[in-house]
Design an enzyme around this catalytic site. Sequence first.
Site, PDB file in Angstrom:
ATOM      1  N   ASN A   1       0.832  -1.194   0.000  1.00 58.02           N
ATOM      2  CA  ASN A   1       0.000   0.000   0.000  1.00 58.02           C
ATOM      3  C   ASN A   1       0.874   1.254   0.000  1.00 58.02           C
ATOM      4  O   ASN A   1       1.621   1.504   0.969  1.00 58.02           O
ATOM      5  CB  ASN A   1      -0.903   0.015   1.235  1.00 58.02           C
ATOM      6  CG  ASN A   1      -1.694   1.306   1.356  1.00 58.02           C
ATOM      7  OD1 ASN A   1      -2.664   1.517   0.631  1.00 58.02           O
ATOM      8  ND2 ASN A   1      -1.278   2.186   2.257  1.00 58.02           N
ATOM      9  N   GLU A   2       0.839   2.003  -1.089  1.00 54.97           N
ATOM     10  CA  GLU A   2       1.331   3.383  -1.219  1.00 54.97           C
ATOM     11  C   GLU A   2       2.837   3.561  -1.137  1.00 54.97           C
ATOM     12  O   GLU A   2       3.321   4.700  -1.135  1.00 54.97           O
ATOM     13  CB  GLU A   2       0.643   4.303  -0.187  1.00 54.97           C
ATOM     14  CG  GLU A   2      -0.850   4.430  -0.420  1.00 54.97           C
ATOM     15  CD  GLU A   2      -1.524   5.464   0.455  1.00 54.97           C
ATOM     16  OE1 GLU A   2      -2.645   5.891   0.115  1.00 54.97           O
ATOM     17  OE2 GLU A   2      -0.934   5.847   1.491  1.00 54.97           O
ATOM     18  N   ILE A   3       3.616   2.492  -1.108  1.00 52.30           N
ATOM     19  CA  ILE A   3       5.066   2.687  -0.963  1.00 52.30           C
ATOM     20  C   ILE A   3       5.687   3.173  -2.260  1.00 52.30           C
ATOM     21  O   ILE A   3       6.610   3.995  -2.239  1.00 52.30           O
ATOM     22  CB  ILE A   3       5.752   1.396  -0.470  1.00 52.30           C
ATOM     23  CG1 ILE A   3       5.067   0.867   0.797  1.00 52.30           C
ATOM     24  CG2 ILE A   3       7.223   1.654  -0.182  1.00 52.30           C
ATOM     25  CD1 ILE A   3       5.635  -0.441   1.315  1.00 52.30           C
TER      26      ILE A   3
END
Length: 861
Positions: free
Chosen positions: A459-461
């Site tokens: 998620n979102e890295i």
Amino acid sequence: MIRHLTQLVLLMTLFYSCSQPSDSHNLVTKEINTNWNYRQVDGELSGKATVPGTIHTDLLKEGKIEDPFYRTNEKEQQWIDKEDWEYSCTFNLSDEEISKENLILDFKGLDTYADVYVNDQLLLQADNMFREWEVDIREIAKTGENQLRIYFHSPIQKGLELLEKQGYGFPANNDQSENGELGDKKVSVFTRKAGYHYGWDWGPRFVTSGLWRPVYLKAWDSARIKDTYIQQNNISEAKAELIAAITVDASATLSGKLIVLDKESGKQLAQKSVEITSGNNNIEIPFSIVQPKLWWSSGLGEAHLYTFQTQLVVDNKIISNTEISTGLRELKVIREKDAEGESFVFQLNGVKVFAKGANYIPNDNFLPRVTHEQYEKVVADAVNSNMNMLRVWGGGIYENNEFYDLCDKNGIMIWQDFMFACSMYPGQPEFLANIKQEAIDNVVRLRNHPSIALWCGNNEINTAWSYGTNGGWGWKQQYTDDQVETLQQTYVSIFHEILPNVVQDYTVNDFYWPSSPQAGYDVEQHAGYESTSGDMHYWGVWHGLHRFEDFEKYRARFMSEYGFQSFPDFETVQTYTLPEDYDIESEVMAAHQRSGIGNLRIREYMSWYFNIPSNFEDELYMGQVLQAYGMRMGMEAHRRAMPFCMGTLFWQINDCWPVASWSSTDYYHKWKAMQYATKRAYEKTILSAYINDGAINIYGISDELKDLNGELKLQVLKFDGTLLDEKIITASVLKNTSTKLFESKDMLAGWDASELVLNMQLLSADTLITENLFYFVLPKDLKLASPSFKHQFIEKDGKNYIEIESDQVARYVYLNVPGQNEFFADNYFDLLPNQKRSIEVTDFDPQISSNIEIKHLQMIK
């Protein structure tokens, strides 16, 4: 003649019964879940323990701590995760069990740094909450009483040791280290444990320890079927071509056969003679099903499931028998270049599906107390609000099997993140090996579930780090060039090598996506608000102070995150507060608002669209109305953008504690206004209007697989019901897409827009298909009169209903019976004048129906 037939039947019955293998009951399985105790290693606390459980819930049950969620108790309980805790029990082994060739303990989940001793011998040192651990106790077990002892090291102390050894920290924005009395030492990234346990911007910090999933004793002779994977190589309505990939774990060489059966019909589908050797044996048995019943997502058809039995037969005895339920379907992610970029669409059994759903987080900070009924409720909430997808987000857990079972049965597709979120991670070989085995354990455990639609690395890295650019969240600027290179290589190793290789090696045709959001598969393809490929997290609304109208501007090929906050309702707030806390800015209310900008952000947006109430209860109500108003604009904008946009998953459907958050249902799974708005916005066919360049545009949006031909009826009404204008237009709503049905710049003909509402109805053969209301000005600018209501409770066909009507347009009508757990099938709705609405009510006592509260927008001052 009759005698001969009878003899023949008897002979055939005798032959059949003799040829059928008998069950030898080879495998003995029992849960080790009683007589557990806990103790504080360097302290005085001890008591009875519950397994599965956590140290926090054990301390709570024994009265050693108060309710962690009440008022500000959280900050008084941060000492717990700094301590080491020991759990112990005794279990008995019978002569039969001890005589088996194989004897193991199977730990489904140890949280997290756990040394396991059996009869005082160290057998395991676990270090990953997400893994399953089997230990062989055959040589040290004894008949009668045996001791099992588990030493749980403090995850905080372990994390601090690893941080010191690393020499520098890692970005982990949501690790609330300050709340954990650690200053800026963010240790969550060093431990393979649920990230949200260390805090998030919607959750508290409770870093748990304990046996969070069951422990089983397993004993067997010779061999067992360890795993069966039903590989779906080619699925169509005509034929399903399958392979049963069976893993047999053997302690000896033996000859036998493997049989695959359809449990429902009892029909044998395939069998194969096998020579089994000691160790793991991987055997594939192809078979097919003609004209299979396919698995469909909710709204498209039946989510049909097959249950396949696999039997290992030796000397005409079944020595191992397993069951696997799965649905037969072809599920793909279609990424095709087009004039605007690249598509991102789920295709199920040849049908392109618009994904309607939400992000999903764990239902509690203390995972073992999530009940089956709570899992049923959250999946039912998804189904009953017309969803077909949930995203299991990467800062929580790989969920329990029963969650996926419920999604399978109800046709809810799952976007499955691996458990990595908003952080960079260490790259030591042993840490990467741990991650690989974690991925294998969970991919193997979950791969038979037809609901799994996609595996996502994190998620979102990708967005946060922004590999190869100077953008992102400012993480790279904290490190030296050598450190940046090391962190980037670790990122590539995990999300572009280890995880995709596991998905490729252990599944057939499953789709892997490296990060959410991402504009393409390559590590340099970062998603932005202008992206026309991949998936998008749009946080311009909320974090960027964009107006709700900008949902129309920032379109995505697949919108996998967006959201807006609200408070829970007053009855939920009462569960964690006292009357002196009834102020949005009180210490207790602030403690249950983990977004630092949260309350001010809600009030700022509220000032744009509504009047800000002066009363505490009214502000809670208005916060929910605001959230529903804005988020429905987003959902409808995404659906209007079909087929450019083919998915909308808002943040988030549930909460892990009672809190102000982006959720559409609160911690107790009570529907907020947004969940009712979702139900309306996600109907199979909707009408949706918006103003563009001074013109009103009306769209018909349909998930149906056939065109709908009918009439669009448009009525311009005053708020007292006076009809000013009516148009009836021939309309064709095309299948599985969005169709513009009407556009006009002069619809109001000089009338005062603040006194009008547009009633839109789609009819076919005089049958109402769908309807919607549209207001021409912002809610705070409407000249609404105070309505007068009539209502009564009635019973019809064994069901309870409330009938309600109003003499004026009434906006966001909220029905509630204080002290009841009632559920209204519709709520926070608008009423047209003299329109009688009949709404089903469940789980309430009609005897106290006179206590019903009716709240609406015109009441708010």
